[in-house]
Design an enzyme around this catalytic site. Structure first.
Site, PDB file in Angstrom:
ATOM      1  N   ASP A 142       0.938  -1.188   0.050  1.00 57.28           N
ATOM      2  CA  ASP A 142       0.104  -0.098  -0.062  1.00 57.28           C
ATOM      3  C   ASP A 142       0.779   1.222  -0.024  1.00 57.28           C
ATOM      4  OD1 ASP A 142      -2.622   1.149   0.268  1.00 57.28           O
ATOM      5  OD2 ASP A 142      -2.237   1.653   2.290  1.00 57.28           O
ATOM      6  N   THR A 193      -6.536   5.855   0.021  1.00 58.96           N
ATOM      7  CA  THR A 193      -7.137   4.678  -0.711  1.00 58.96           C
ATOM      8  C   THR A 193      -8.684   4.333  -0.455  1.00 58.96           C
ATOM      9  OG1 THR A 193      -5.060   3.903  -0.453  1.00 58.96           O
ATOM     10  CG2 THR A 193      -6.567   2.185  -1.035  1.00 58.96           C
ATOM     11  N   GLN A 195      -5.005  -0.901  -7.347  1.00 59.92           N
ATOM     12  CA  GLN A 195      -5.712  -0.278  -6.189  1.00 59.92           C
ATOM     13  C   GLN A 195      -6.425   1.003  -6.788  1.00 59.92           C
ATOM     14  OE1 GLN A 195      -3.317   2.629  -3.334  1.00 59.92           O
ATOM     15  NE2 GLN A 195      -3.374   0.824  -2.370  1.00 59.92           N
TER      16      GLN A 195
END
Length: 269
Positions: free
Chosen positions: A186, A204, A254
């Site tokens: 991430d 996110t 993502q």
């Protein structure tokens, strides 16, 4: 993140207290002016899920939605639902809770060892050996170091291709290394390759990782993030994680907010 004696390590991140059956709580808390790092809560959610499956079943995918900002200064509680244990696969759902509110919901799947073909279609992205690359500080990560090879997007405001590894030795447990990969997955964004003059990537929204082959995260792995599209205030990119010898360990994707203005979650802003 540089470390001194007494600082938290990646092993502290990957430590959970078992409160009850299928109920876990993080033990690491620390002050942070930014919201709880998504990779931390995703890694801990995967760890909680993995604690409820047979040890020989390895994580092969996770799909998570970041629903609220978390707080690094308070523990996170993880509740695991055992959706199914089949002959080859185990499916789990996890919610991460702070203050009675869900900050992350995740589905994770684990697979028993299975014989079959092993095919990698594309070669690993081109990158100089980490020993030849300049150091790169990975923000917000405990005891993870980075190196930057040549960049595919010269105008990117932060690297989209970089080496990383844990600076502390990790145990010989595939679940721990999968969680360490989730922790790393991430950080950064493929959307940093896009111009910032009108908009910038923000928090996110959702995140997915597919674990293709085991990889040690206390050895060098190469992260390569590729932007694809921005629309409706959202930006989407994909990525790969390959080992030093070019083996594709994992793929990820993502989606983040992508709205006018500077990214308030980037360190130094």
């Amino acid at each position: 993140m540089s470390a001194t004696a007494g600082d938290p390590t990646l092993l502290d991140v990957l430590t959970l207290e078992e409160v009850d059956r299928d109920l876990y709580r993080s033990t690491l808390v620390f002050p942070d002016p930014l919201p709880l790092y998504g990779g931390q809560v995703a890694a801990q959610a995967l760890l909680a899920a993995g604690r409820t499956v047979a040890p020989d079943r390895l994580a092969h995918s996770l799909h998570g939605y970041f629903l609220r900002s978390g707080d690094a200064a308070r523990p996170t509680v993880f509740r695991v639902d055992r959706d199914r244990d089949g002959g080859s696969f185990s499916a789990r759902r996890v919610v991460a809770v702070q203050g009675g509110e869900v900050v992350l919901s995740m589905s994770a799947s684990f697979q028993a060892p299975t014989a079959g073909p092993d095919v990698q279609v594309a070669a690993a992205p081109a990158a100089e050996d980490p020993a030849e690359c300049a150091p790169f500080t990975l923000p917000r990560l405990f005891t993870m170091e980075g190196r930057t090879p040549s960049q595919p997007w010269q105008a990117a405001h932060m690297p989209t291709r970089f080496w990383s590894r844990s600076t502390v030795a990790l145990p010989d447990d595939p679940l721990v290394h999968a969680c360490a990969l989730a922790y790393l997955s991430d950080i950064g964004t493929g959307l940093s390759a896009l111009p910032e003059d009108e908009a910038a990537p923000g928090p996110t929204l959702d995140h997915a990782v597919w674990f293709h082959r085991p990889a040690r995260l206390d050895a060098w792995v190469l992260m390569d993030l590729v932007p694809h599209t921005v629309s409706g205030g959202r930006g989407w990119y994909t990525g790969s994680v390959t080992t030093r010898d070019g083996v594709l360990a994992a793929s990820l994707t993502q989606e983040t907010l992508f709205r006018p203005g500077r990214n308030p979650f980037r360190p130094g802003r």
